[in-house]
Structure formats: structure tokens, C-alpha cells
Motif scaffolding. Structure first.
Motif, PDB file in Angstrom:
ATOM      1  N   ALA A   1       0.712  -1.105   0.076  1.00 18.90           N
ATOM      2  CA  ALA A   1       0.044   0.206  -0.164  1.00 18.90           C
ATOM      3  C   ALA A   1       0.821   1.200  -0.191  1.00 18.90           C
ATOM      4  N   GLN A   2       2.168   1.087   0.516  1.00 13.67           N
ATOM      5  CA  GLN A   2       2.885   2.457   0.718  1.00 13.67           C
ATOM      6  C   GLN A   2       3.337   2.646  -0.749  1.00 13.67           C
ATOM      7  N   GLN A   3       3.413   1.990  -1.535  1.00 18.66           N
ATOM      8  CA  GLN A   3       3.826   2.192  -2.877  1.00 18.66           C
ATOM      9  C   GLN A   3       2.856   2.586  -3.973  1.00 18.66           C
ATOM     10  N   SER A   4       1.676   2.719  -3.676  1.00 22.96           N
ATOM     11  CA  SER A   4       0.716   3.041  -4.699  1.00 22.96           C
ATOM     12  C   SER A   4       0.694   4.576  -4.909  1.00 22.96           C
ATOM     13  N   PHE A   5       0.369   5.485  -4.040  1.00 26.10           N
ATOM     14  CA  PHE A   5       0.208   6.838  -4.326  1.00 26.10           C
ATOM     15  C   PHE A   5       0.847   7.734  -3.232  1.00 26.10           C
ATOM     16  N   ARG A   6       1.109   8.898  -3.700  1.00 28.77           N
ATOM     17  CA  ARG A   6       1.818   9.964  -2.944  1.00 28.77           C
ATOM     18  C   ARG A   6       0.982  11.154  -3.020  1.00 28.77           C
ATOM     19  N   PRO A   7       0.746  11.789  -1.637  1.00 31.79           N
ATOM     20  CA  PRO A   7       1.248  11.710  -0.434  1.00 31.79           C
ATOM     21  C   PRO A   7       0.831  10.579   0.324  1.00 31.79           C
ATOM     22  N   TYR A   8       1.399   9.947   1.128  1.00 33.02           N
ATOM     23  CA  TYR A   8       0.891   8.614   1.973  1.00 33.02           C
ATOM     24  C   TYR A   8       1.481   9.016   3.240  1.00 33.02           C
ATOM     25  N   ARG A   9       0.469   9.487   4.332  1.00 29.84           N
ATOM     26  CA  ARG A   9       0.785   9.539   5.833  1.00 29.84           C
ATOM     27  C   ARG A   9      -0.257   8.981   6.680  1.00 29.84           C
ATOM     28  N   CYS A  10       0.070   7.961   7.462  1.00 28.89           N
ATOM     29  CA  CYS A  10      -1.036   7.625   8.306  1.00 28.89           C
ATOM     30  C   CYS A  10      -0.143   6.514   9.309  1.00 28.89           C
ATOM     31  N   ARG A  11      -0.900   6.239  10.529  1.00 30.14           N
ATOM     32  CA  ARG A  11      -0.669   5.714  11.357  1.00 30.14           C
ATOM     33  C   ARG A  11      -0.971   4.268  11.052  1.00 30.14           C
ATOM     34  N   GLU A  12      -0.163   3.081  11.042  1.00 32.49           N
ATOM     35  CA  GLU A  12      -0.577   1.601  10.566  1.00 32.49           C
ATOM     36  C   GLU A  12      -0.759   0.631  11.917  1.00 32.49           C
ATOM     37  N   VAL A  13      -1.397  -0.155  11.529  1.00 33.79           N
ATOM     38  CA  VAL A  13      -1.434  -1.452  12.168  1.00 33.79           C
ATOM     39  C   VAL A  13      -1.777  -2.672  11.467  1.00 33.79           C
ATOM     40  N   VAL A  14      -1.324  -3.897  11.718  1.00 38.44           N
ATOM     41  CA  VAL A  14      -1.734  -5.064  10.943  1.00 38.44           C
ATOM     42  C   VAL A  14      -2.397  -5.950  11.913  1.00 38.44           C
ATOM     43  N   LEU A  15      -3.903  -6.011  11.528  1.00 39.74           N
ATOM     44  CA  LEU A  15      -4.549  -7.023  12.358  1.00 39.74           C
ATOM     45  C   LEU A  15      -5.279  -7.895  11.408  1.00 39.74           C
ATOM     46  N   PRO A  16      -5.077  -9.217  11.302  1.00 41.31           N
ATOM     47  CA  PRO A  16      -5.742 -10.127  10.411  1.00 41.31           C
ATOM     48  C   PRO A  16      -7.210 -10.196  10.680  1.00 41.31           C
ATOM     49  N   LEU A  17      -7.857 -10.431   9.625  1.00 39.57           N
ATOM     50  CA  LEU A  17      -9.219 -10.720   9.763  1.00 39.57           C
ATOM     51  C   LEU A  17      -9.525 -12.266  10.048  1.00 39.57           C
ATOM     52  N   GLY A  18     -10.866 -12.614   9.853  1.00 38.12           N
ATOM     53  CA  GLY A  18     -11.194 -13.892   9.913  1.00 38.12           C
ATOM     54  C   GLY A  18     -12.584 -14.467   9.403  1.00 38.12           C
ATOM     55  N   THR A  19     -12.983 -15.475   9.629  1.00 40.52           N
ATOM     56  CA  THR A  19     -14.314 -15.844   9.410  1.00 40.52           C
ATOM     57  C   THR A  19     -15.056 -16.902  10.191  1.00 40.52           C
ATOM     58  N   ALA A  20     -16.304 -17.147  10.256  1.00 38.12           N
ATOM     59  CA  ALA A  20     -16.774 -18.262  11.198  1.00 38.12           C
ATOM     60  C   ALA A  20     -16.873 -19.706  10.277  1.00 38.12           C
ATOM     61  N   PRO A  21     -16.363 -20.655  11.508  1.00 39.16           N
ATOM     62  CA  PRO A  21     -16.444 -21.900  10.661  1.00 39.16           C
ATOM     63  C   PRO A  21     -17.462 -22.347   9.722  1.00 39.16           C
ATOM     64  N   PRO A  22     -17.387 -23.125   8.734  1.00 36.98           N
ATOM     65  CA  PRO A  22     -18.493 -23.360   7.896  1.00 36.98           C
ATOM     66  C   PRO A  22     -19.206 -24.477   8.534  1.00 36.98           C
ATOM     67  N   PRO A  23     -20.464 -24.331   8.218  1.00 36.78           N
ATOM     68  CA  PRO A  23     -21.513 -25.383   8.538  1.00 36.78           C
ATOM     69  C   PRO A  23     -21.107 -27.126   7.832  1.00 36.78           C
TER      70      PRO A  23
END
Length: 392
Positions: free
Chosen positions: A162-184
Motif C-alpha cells: 500500500a505504501q507504494q501506490s500513491f503519494r502523499p502517503y501519511r498515516c498510522r498503521e497496524v496489522v490486524l488479520p481478519l477471519g471468518t466463521a467456521p463453515p456449517p
């Protein structure tokens, strides 16, 4: 705690971002956190969500391709005080900039979940589309990220790209993986009853939007080499035609003389989707870029091994788990992985199926993912309160 999530639409054809919002809302409730959803949908656009109607708010109808919605800011004036935090899901439509404008100068923090929408691959889609996005970025979207308390990425690779796509780029970042419910629990019978000619076939399943990003054309160009060597192999192409591409893909299958070993099903939802996973022996996603593809998570939960590419940001988790074959987003690499899969002994395929379920439970259950987000929001709120109380 009460969280508001904003998104362009809850139309299920919009794919993984919609699924993420719905899954998080249900998981928040199990954690004792109340979650509402605000969309740009019009009052007549009522999608099946499984949520109580009072949790889904529609500010639309929107206008223009940008989905501008003049009622968005007044909605926030009336309701914002009832929320502790706002999550913006996705960019490039008015729900992101409109939320930013409505929350400027307000005490309620907002966070942006990017959902791979800043991947540099999208800059290759065409000159005019990239030019339009560049204009939007300089005028509006970079301000949305800069004004956020934090921008949330689902993997370190997504953040880096994401840091490579556009300028200017300024933000505070965090990595938090998502998930999903177990399938039926599901059986392949419902799907095979609907498509009886597939009974007894070894099914490779693609499930997702028929979109150039997903590498559908690569998959169809790779398939003739599989069909020539494995007469029982059959490719299922399931998903909405979001890019108006299906007719071209069907023509590509005809030119490759594989139309008898390829079936286009259109979108599969609910029980039909889970039955398709149960009937398949492998899931194929030769994408050019993906941050957190929900179909891969669903496949793992269903015990279906995955063939995908290095460009899918989950590859670093899938490979060591032993539940996937990882290649490049090319015709040759996709064909090689498919041929490798269909040549594997039964014992190896069974072991990979077990590993798929183990990988899902270890990394991708929605309860764990939602807990990470809630914990982060609470810690962030406490940190912000501490800063405000510190003498200046």
C-alpha cells in the motif's frame, strides 16, 4: 462498547469486504460489543444479512459512479454520539470521504480497513482509471487515511504494498488479520443434484468475482493441459459477473476446446456455496493481488486445499501449514500446480485436507480476529484518554 462500520453497500456481489463486515458484526455481538452498519444503499436495497434490521442503516440512495450520498453527513449529526468508534471499510467511494468529513473535529475516532484497495496492481488496469484514482487520492483519499486514528491492514505484505501506490502517503498503521466463521457441515449432494453431469468428476473450484484481478483468464488458459491429461478433472467457475467478463471467459473456454470440462454457475450463496466446497477436492485462486480473500478462508474451513499465488498475501501462512500449492500468477505456473495436484496420491491429498482445517482454526477463526480488533480499539481509546489527561 459500540462500534459503527461504514461500507459502500451490503450487496453480496461486492465480495469479501461485505462478508468481512457481516462476520465482524456477528462476532462483536458474541464478545458483548454492539455493532451497527451504515451503508450508501437506498431504502429499497435490502440485502439478506441475517442481522436484526435495526443494526443496518441505509443513508442512500446514492448518485453517480462515486455513489455520492448527501444524506450521509446529516445522518452522522443525528447519530454519531451513540458510538465509541467508527470503522471505514474500503476506499474510493463516498462512504470513506463522507465519513471523514462528518467526523472532522469530532471526538469519536475513526479507523480505515483498506481491504487491498491500495495494492499497486490496480494501477495497471488502464491509464484513465489510474489517472482518475490519482486525482481522487490527491484531492480526498489521502486525507481520509491521514485523518484516521489508525489504518488497519490484514497482513504485513498488504501494508508494505500500500505504501507504494500513491503519494502523499501519511498515516498510522497496524496489522490486524481478519477471519471468518467456521463453515456449517455440508454435503456435496445439493450441488451435484443441481449439476448432475459433474457427479463422479474431480472438481477444481474457483469461487469469487469474475474479475481480471482474480486471474480467471489465466486459469482458463491453463486448464487445457489439465483436461488433456486427466479426463475426469472438471473446473467449476462460480461467482458473480461483476466486471461484465463472463461472455469473454466462456469464449476463451470454447477457443481452448475445454467447454465440456468447465462449468460456469453464476453466484453461489448459502447452502449451495458450502455444498460446492464439499463437492470439490481443491480450490483454485490464481489472483494477481489479494489482501485477505475470504473464499480462501472458507475453503480452508471446509477442509479443501488451495492452489494460489505468491501475490495472495496469505501465502506465507498457507505454505508452512502444508495445505496449499503456491505458484506465480502466470498461465504456466498455474498449469504446473494444477497438474501437480491431480497427480498427487490420495494419502497426500487427504493430509492436505486435514492441514487445511488445522490452518483455519489456528489462524482464521472470526472470534479471534474480532477479539484482536476490539482489544486494539480499547487500548487505543485508553491511550488517547491518557494523552488528553497529560498536562501540556
Amino acid at each position: 462498547m459500540k462500534i459503527l462500520q461504514t461500507i459502500e453497500s451490503l450487496n453480496p456481489e461486492f465480495g469479501g469486504t461485505v462478508e468481512a463486515v457481516l462476520q465482524l458484526t456477528r462476532a462483536f455481538a458474541r464478545l458483548g460489543v454492539y455493532g451497527d452498519i451504515l451503508t450508501l444503499d437506498g431504502p429499497e436495497q435490502v440485502w439478506e444479512t441475517g442481522l436484526p434490521p435495526e443494526q443496518v442503516h441505509r443513508a442512500g440512495p446514492p448518485r453517480t459512479f462515486y455513489r455520492y450520498c448527501g444524506a450521509l453527513k446529516p445522518w452522522f449529526r443525528r447519530h454519531l454520539a451513540g458510538y465509541d468508534a467508527v470503522l471505514i471499510h474500503g476506499l474510493w467511494r463516498h462512504h470513506s470521504a463522507g465519513t471523514w468529513r462528518a467526523l472532522r473535529g469530532r471526538a469519536t475516532p475513526y479507523y480505515v480497513v483498506v481491504h487491498s484497495m491500495l495494492n499497486p496492481w490496480f494501477n495497471t488496469e488502464g491509464f484513465w482509471k489510474h489517472a482518475r484514482k490519482s486525482l481522487f487520492w490527491r484531492a480526498i483519499e489521502h486525507r481520509v487515511l491521514a485523518g484516521a486514528r489508525t489504518v488497519i491492514y490484514t497482513s504485513e505484505e498488504e501494508r508494505r504494498l500500500a505504501q507504494q501506490s500513491f503519494r502523499p502517503y501519511r498515516c498510522r498503521e497496524v496489522v490486524l488479520p481478519l477471519g471468518t466463521a467456521p463453515p456449517p457441515a455440508a454435503s456435496g449432494e445439493e450441488f451435484l443434484f443441481r449439476y448432475p453431469r459433474l457427479r463422479g468428476k474431480r472438481l477444481a473450484l474457483f469461487l469469487g468475482r469474475l474479475h481480471p484481478m482474480k486471474g480467471c483468464d489465466i486459469l482458463l488458459r491453463a486448464w487445457p493441459s489439465v483436461a488433456a491429461r486427466h479426463s475426469g478433472a472438471h473446473l467449476v467457475m462460480a461467482g458473480p459477473d461483476s466486471a461484465g467478463w463472463r461472455a469473454d471467459l466462456e469464449a476463451l473456454a470454447r477457443r481452448g476446446n475445454i467447454e465440456q470440462s468447465v462449468t460456469f454457475t453464476g453466484p453461489l450463496q448459502g447452502a449451495q456455496k458450502w455444498s460446492a466446497f464439499a463437492a470439490a477436492e481443491v480450490f483454485v485462486l490464481p489472483s494477481h493481488c489479494e489482501a485477505f480473500p475470504y473464499a480462501v478462508l472458507e475453503s480452508l474451513g471446509a477442509g479443501v486445499p488451495v492452489l494460489t499465488t505468491e501475490q495472495v498475501n496469505l501465502a506465507g501462512i498457507l505454505r508452512p501449514a502444508g495445505c496449499a500449492l503456491i505458484g506465480q500468477d502466470t498461465e504456466q505456473s498455474t498449469a504446473e500446480n494444477l497438474l501437480r495436484w491431480f497427480a498427487l496420491p490420495d494419502a497426500t491429498r487427504t493430509a492436505m485436507s486435514l492441514a487445511a482445517r488445522e490452518c483455519f482454526h489456528e489462524h482464521f477463526e472470526i472470534g479471534t480476529a474480532a477479539g484482536r480488533i476490539v482489544d486494539f480499539l480499547r487500548r487505543d481509546a485508553h491511550a488517547a484518554a491518557g494523552l488528553k489527561s497529560t498536562p501540556g
